[in-house]
Motif scaffolding. Structure first.
Motif, PDB file in Angstrom:
ATOM      1  N   VAL A  34     -11.529   7.613  -9.522  1.00 28.62           N
ATOM      2  CA  VAL A  34     -11.350   6.893 -10.788  1.00 28.62           C
ATOM      3  C   VAL A  34     -12.423   7.333 -11.787  1.00 28.62           C
ATOM      4  O   VAL A  34     -12.153   7.576 -12.968  1.00 28.62           O
ATOM      5  CB  VAL A  34     -11.418   5.367 -10.567  1.00 28.62           C
TER       6      VAL A  34
ATOM      7  N   THR B  15     -13.904  -7.170 -10.686  1.00 31.20           N
ATOM      8  CA  THR B  15     -12.866  -6.130 -10.628  1.00 31.20           C
ATOM      9  C   THR B  15     -11.495  -6.719 -10.909  1.00 31.20           C
ATOM     10  O   THR B  15     -10.731  -6.189 -11.719  1.00 31.20           O
ATOM     11  CB  THR B  15     -12.841  -5.486  -9.223  1.00 31.20           C
TER      12      THR B  15
ATOM     13  N   VAL C 138     -11.526   7.127  -3.227  1.00 29.09           N
ATOM     14  CA  VAL C 138     -10.626   6.571  -4.242  1.00 29.09           C
ATOM     15  C   VAL C 138     -11.428   6.118  -5.464  1.00 29.09           C
ATOM     16  O   VAL C 138     -11.107   6.457  -6.605  1.00 29.09           O
ATOM     17  CB  VAL C 138      -9.827   5.373  -3.686  1.00 29.09           C
ATOM     18  N   HIS C 139     -12.500   5.385  -5.208  1.00 29.16           N
ATOM     19  CA  HIS C 139     -13.283   4.871  -6.333  1.00 29.16           C
ATOM     20  C   HIS C 139     -13.940   6.003  -7.120  1.00 29.16           C
ATOM     21  O   HIS C 139     -14.009   5.973  -8.345  1.00 29.16           O
ATOM     22  CB  HIS C 139     -14.331   3.885  -5.827  1.00 29.16           C
TER      23      HIS C 139
ATOM     24  N   LEU D  12      -4.548  -5.553  -4.487  1.00 26.00           N
ATOM     25  CA  LEU D  12      -5.288  -5.019  -3.340  1.00 26.00           C
ATOM     26  C   LEU D  12      -6.702  -5.584  -3.294  1.00 26.00           C
ATOM     27  O   LEU D  12      -7.237  -5.854  -2.222  1.00 26.00           O
ATOM     28  CB  LEU D  12      -5.346  -3.488  -3.415  1.00 26.00           C
ATOM     29  N   HIS D  13      -7.316  -5.753  -4.476  1.00 26.67           N
ATOM     30  CA  HIS D  13      -8.684  -6.258  -4.489  1.00 26.67           C
ATOM     31  C   HIS D  13      -8.733  -7.764  -4.347  1.00 26.67           C
ATOM     32  O   HIS D  13      -9.690  -8.306  -3.806  1.00 26.67           O
ATOM     33  CB  HIS D  13      -9.397  -5.823  -5.768  1.00 26.67           C
TER      34      HIS D  13
ATOM     35  N   ILE E 265     -17.630  -0.192 -10.534  1.00 27.38           N
ATOM     36  CA  ILE E 265     -17.369   0.704  -9.403  1.00 27.38           C
ATOM     37  C   ILE E 265     -18.670   1.293  -8.865  1.00 27.38           C
ATOM     38  O   ILE E 265     -18.911   1.311  -7.658  1.00 27.38           O
ATOM     39  CB  ILE E 265     -16.426   1.860  -9.825  1.00 27.38           C
TER      40      ILE E 265
ATOM     41  N   LYS F 232      -8.737  -1.830  10.163  1.00 27.02           N
ATOM     42  CA  LYS F 232      -7.578  -2.085   9.302  1.00 27.02           C
ATOM     43  C   LYS F 232      -6.304  -2.182  10.122  1.00 27.02           C
ATOM     44  O   LYS F 232      -6.274  -1.795  11.281  1.00 27.02           O
ATOM     45  CB  LYS F 232      -7.435  -0.963   8.279  1.00 27.02           C
TER      46      LYS F 232
ATOM     47  N   VAL G 167     -12.206   4.865   1.001  1.00 30.58           N
ATOM     48  CA  VAL G 167     -12.130   4.014  -0.180  1.00 30.58           C
ATOM     49  C   VAL G 167     -13.137   4.456  -1.245  1.00 30.58           C
ATOM     50  O   VAL G 167     -12.901   4.304  -2.442  1.00 30.58           O
ATOM     51  CB  VAL G 167     -12.301   2.536   0.234  1.00 30.58           C
TER      52      VAL G 167
ATOM     53  N   PHE H 242      -5.366   3.999   3.356  1.00 32.55           N
ATOM     54  CA  PHE H 242      -4.206   3.182   3.697  1.00 32.55           C
ATOM     55  C   PHE H 242      -3.702   3.413   5.111  1.00 32.55           C
ATOM     56  O   PHE H 242      -3.236   2.500   5.766  1.00 32.55           O
ATOM     57  CB  PHE H 242      -3.066   3.455   2.715  1.00 32.55           C
TER      58      PHE H 242
ATOM     59  N   ILE I 147       0.836  -1.201   0.000  1.00 36.01           N
ATOM     60  CA  ILE I 147       0.000   0.000   0.000  1.00 36.01           C
ATOM     61  C   ILE I 147       0.874   1.256   0.000  1.00 36.01           C
ATOM     62  O   ILE I 147       0.560   2.235  -0.658  1.00 36.01           O
ATOM     63  CB  ILE I 147      -1.036   0.041   1.158  1.00 36.01           C
TER      64      ILE I 147
END
Ligand code: HEM
Lengths: 283, 454
Positions: B178, B25, B174-175, A234-235, B88, B435, B171, B407, A189
């Motif tokens: 894109v 994906t 992030v998506h 990552l996925h 997505i 996480k 997250v 992250f 990451i």
């Protein structure tokens, strides 16, 4: 003492560090690990000194610029970041045997930089396309990312060997497979973030130099391929069936893509944009 | 009717579960990686003749049928991207509603038995009084955690704390980024253009050639090239390309600016970049002569192939040709005129008159120093208009921020349970994070150690 001398010495110090780490692993002599670490630290310091000297020398030549502008300079910076990042991890997690898988990579990068006949180690003035601060940001970000991926490659190798050999031999001194897996993820990451920043700064630079942020030239495309591979990784962790082993393999494939982006692309038809620009702009 | 309805619902459900999956994906990202490689081995957008000579007629037909020669704009590559976009969107819609509920809850509920069963847990015994412990611990924890809740229990208290609920949204940033990037690219390709124009020094032009072959575009203003200059390092490597440009609207100059590589000009959404240059092939040479004896300067135009008389009656000169790159003892001298010099009572010699080095002829140590002016340059400009750039740049920023959140930050909750036992207190410290469990484990251990000493 000039920068070339310092950088040649660095190659040997990294070689010695690699030798000590590997000896400690193969002969199960943890006592050697301390000197190995100190050797790596020394190498890192000499490497950094060499880069700084080169920077100063470029100013003395009247063409001063940060030493990050050609293959030779990027390789010695790459080696520095690999060892520096590794030493930070070693200090933080105390997994010093991993050095056996990582210092050889730094030594290889240095040796390739100094010995390959295709690589010019002269300090050269900057051609117009490279006169941009985005260049520095771009190169630094890319190589921090690449270094993280290089270390992840080393850890993945250690992980696969450990899984394969079980606890029969010297790999049982290694951290648990689960911990290697987790550490690997942290590096990926980290690398992914810096690769992302590297690609983005590259795009912004391209947009400021010749008016388009993306042009599908081979180098750009290969950096995107690398990015796709690590995004896949990552996925893939979230889908069942993708065990640690497959993830480790994918990380190694990702590093091969890094290497191709870095070296292989030069053998493809077409050039990286600033090369193209120089070609069209020179009479 | 009813059956039909059921069927269509079934189809929708199936489509939904197809597009919601991360397996798709993984497949799409790997396929994009694999197919992108093709275009790096097969040069893109070359002329048919070049392809036919490399691949032969048949292969050329097949490849061009499936758009291999312009693959990044092909229908199938765009289809892959479209599938990724749908993937997505559906995936985010599917997850976001439940994440939303977690993130924007007013009063988070804590379940003590959940914390008791955690593996990230430490316990120790202390002799401090319960009330004092509550104050101390609360003060310490509030430094790090925003939300704190205390429940009194029969034999002591429970303290819950948490932070970073919102980081669960990282997250999605992030998506979303894109999507922004792809949208920006689409906007640029529909509403933008990319073209080229060569302008000779002194000339004004308004019509550019577009990248798409054969098309042109008329700008709302004219571009005049006042001058073009190129300078070189001693090694012969280029140092700077600079064009002085003036933009002209309705016969009036509206903007005057020099551009260089990396320093473009931007005007009303149009960007102008230095991209190439060249010299207009000259029809004559403009020569300068400096006499060593008298110190006089002379100027003369010399047509190619014509003999001209040198000043002060010292001989004759014939300009033979002009070259873009001349060579002298291994050094690239750049543009130069090649000439034959016939001095009085001597045999003819070949000389080079490089445009960049007017003093070059001094080396000959003759009575006259001859030099040639460089023929006029043209500057090659790239002219672009891309209304999608701001979307793309927003996407860049969102992606970096989103990645940092995803992250390196997490939703962390911890629980302290203090239970009186005789004169002493038993303290349990437990915690979770969505996480980086390795990091959380270290954190709990450190926290327990610190609490044991205060
Ligand atoms: C180029 C496209 C994409 C990029 C760059 C991207 C990036 C990311 C990143 C950086 C993460 C965080 C991974 C981690 O925490 O280790 C992530 C997680 C995730 N992505 Fe993507 N992604 C992309 C496409 C997709 C698509 C098409 C889907 C649709 C199924 C998807 C579903 C997910 C899910 C479910 C997660 C996990 C979220 C969580 O942790 O709760 N991603 N993605």
């Amino acid at each position: 003492m000039n920068s070339s001398n310092l950088l040649s010495i660095t190659t040997f110090i990294y070689g010695l560090a690699a030798f000590l780490y590997i000896a400690a692993m193969v002969f199960k002599k943890p006592l050697i690990l301390k000197p190995a670490t100190w050797t790596a630290i020394t190498g890192c310091a000499v490497n950094a000194a060499g880069i700084s000297m080169r920077w100063i020398e470029s100013y003395k030549l009247g063409i001063g610029h940060a030493p990050l502008t050609n293959l030779y300079e990027s390789l010695i910076f790459f080696a520095l970041v690999i060892v520096l990042l590794y030493l930070i991890i070693e200090h933080k997690y105390k997994y010093n045997l991993l050095g056996a898988f990582i210092t050889p990579l730094a030594c290889l990068a240095m040796a390739y930089a100094s010995l390959s006949p295709n690589i010019n180690d002269r300090i050269q003035p900057l051609i117009p396309a490279l006169q941009s601060n985005w260049l520095i940001a771009h190169v630094v970000a890319c190589f921090i990312g690449y270094a993280a991926f290089a270390i992840s490659f080393g850890i993945s190798l250690a992980y696969l060997l450990k899984k394969k050999q079980g606890s029969k031999n010297f790999f049982n001194h290694f951290p648990d497979a689960d911990i290697l897996h987790e550490l690997n993820h942290q590096l990926i990451i980290f690398g992914f973030l810096f690769l992302t920043i590297g690609i983005i700064t590259g795009a912004v630079w391209a947009n400021s130099a010749w008016g388009r942020y993306w042009g599908w030239d081979p180098k750009e495309t290969w950096s995107l391929v690398t990015w796709f591979v690590y995004a896949t990784l990552l996925h893939a962790r979230m889908t069942r069936g993708w065990t640690g082993k497959r993830i480790a393999l994918l990380s190694m494939v990702g590093f091969l893509a890094v290497l191709f982006t870095y070296f292989g692309v030069n053998y493809l038809p077409g050039l990286h944009s600033y090369g193209v620009l120089e070609k069209t702009i020179s009479p | 009717m009813n059956k039909n309805n059921k069927n269509s619902k079934n189809v929708i459900n199936r489509l939904w579960s197809f597009f919601v999956s991360v397996k798709l994906t993984v497949f799409l990202l790997l396929t994009l990686a694999a197919t992108s490689i093709i275009g790096t081995f097969i040069p893109q957008n070359q002329s048919p003749a070049a392809y036919i000579s490399t691949y032969g007629e048949t292969v050329y037909r097949i490849f061009s049928f499936i758009d291999i020669f312009d693959m990044y704009q092909s229908w199938w590559f765009r289809c892959l991207l479209l599938l990724l976009v749908i993937n997505i969107i559906i995936c985010s819609m599917d997850k976001l509603s439940s994440v939303w509920k977690i993130v924007f809850v007013k009063n988070p509920k804590f379940n003590i038995s959940r914390f008791r069963n955690l593996s990230l847990k430490k316990e120790f015994v202390t002799s401090s009084a319960t009330e004092a412990l509550l104050d101390k611990y609360k003060k310490d924890i509030s430094k790090n955690f925003k939300y704190i809740k205390v429940n009194k229990t029969a034999k002591g208290f429970c303290l819950f704390a948490e932070k970073g609920r919102w980081t669960r949204l990282g997250v999605y940033i992030v998506h979303f980024s894109v999507l922004l990037l792809l949208l920006g690219g689409l906007v640029g390709s529909i509403f933008g253009f990319e073209g080229y124009i060569n302008i000779t020094e002194g000339e004004t032009k308004q019509i550019i050639r577009l990248k798409t072959a054969g098309e042109v575009y008329k700008l709302n203003f004219g571009i005049r090239c006042d001058f073009f200059k190129v300078s070189f390092y001693d090694s012969g490597a280029p140092k700077e390309y600079r064009s002085g440009l003036t933009l002209i609207e309705q016969d009036k100059p509206v903007l005057q600016q020099d551009i260089k590589v990396n320093v473009p000009l931007r005007y009303k959404g149009i960007n102008i970049f230095q991209s190439s240059y060249g010299s207009v092939p000259p029809r004559y040479a403009a020569l300068n002569f400096l006499s060593n004896e008298s110190g006089m300067q002379y100027h003369e135009k010399a047509e190619f192939g014509q003999e001209i008389n040198l000043p002060e009656n010292s001989g004759k000169l014939i300009i033979k040709k002009f070259t873009r790159s001349s060579n002298f003892m291994g050094h690239n001298m750049g543009e130069a005129f090649l000439a034959t010099l016939i001095l009085k009572d001597k045999s003819p010699v070949e000389i080079i008159l490089p445009a960049r080095f007017p003093n070059f002829d001094k080396m000959r140590k003759g009575a006259l120093i001859i030099s040639a002016n460089s023929p006029p340059y043209y500057t090659g400009l790239q002219v672009t208009h891309d209304p999608g750039v701001w979307l793309v740049y927003s996407g860049f920023i969102a992606m970096i921020i989103g990645c940092c959140i995803t992250f390196f930050m997490s939703h962390q909750s911890i629980c302290l349970e203090v239970t009186r036992k005789g004169k002493k207190n038993i303290v349990m410290v437990a915690g979770t994070a969505n996480k980086n469990r390795l990091g959380m484990k270290n954190k709990i251990n450190k926290l327990a150690k610190r609490f044991e000493t205060i």
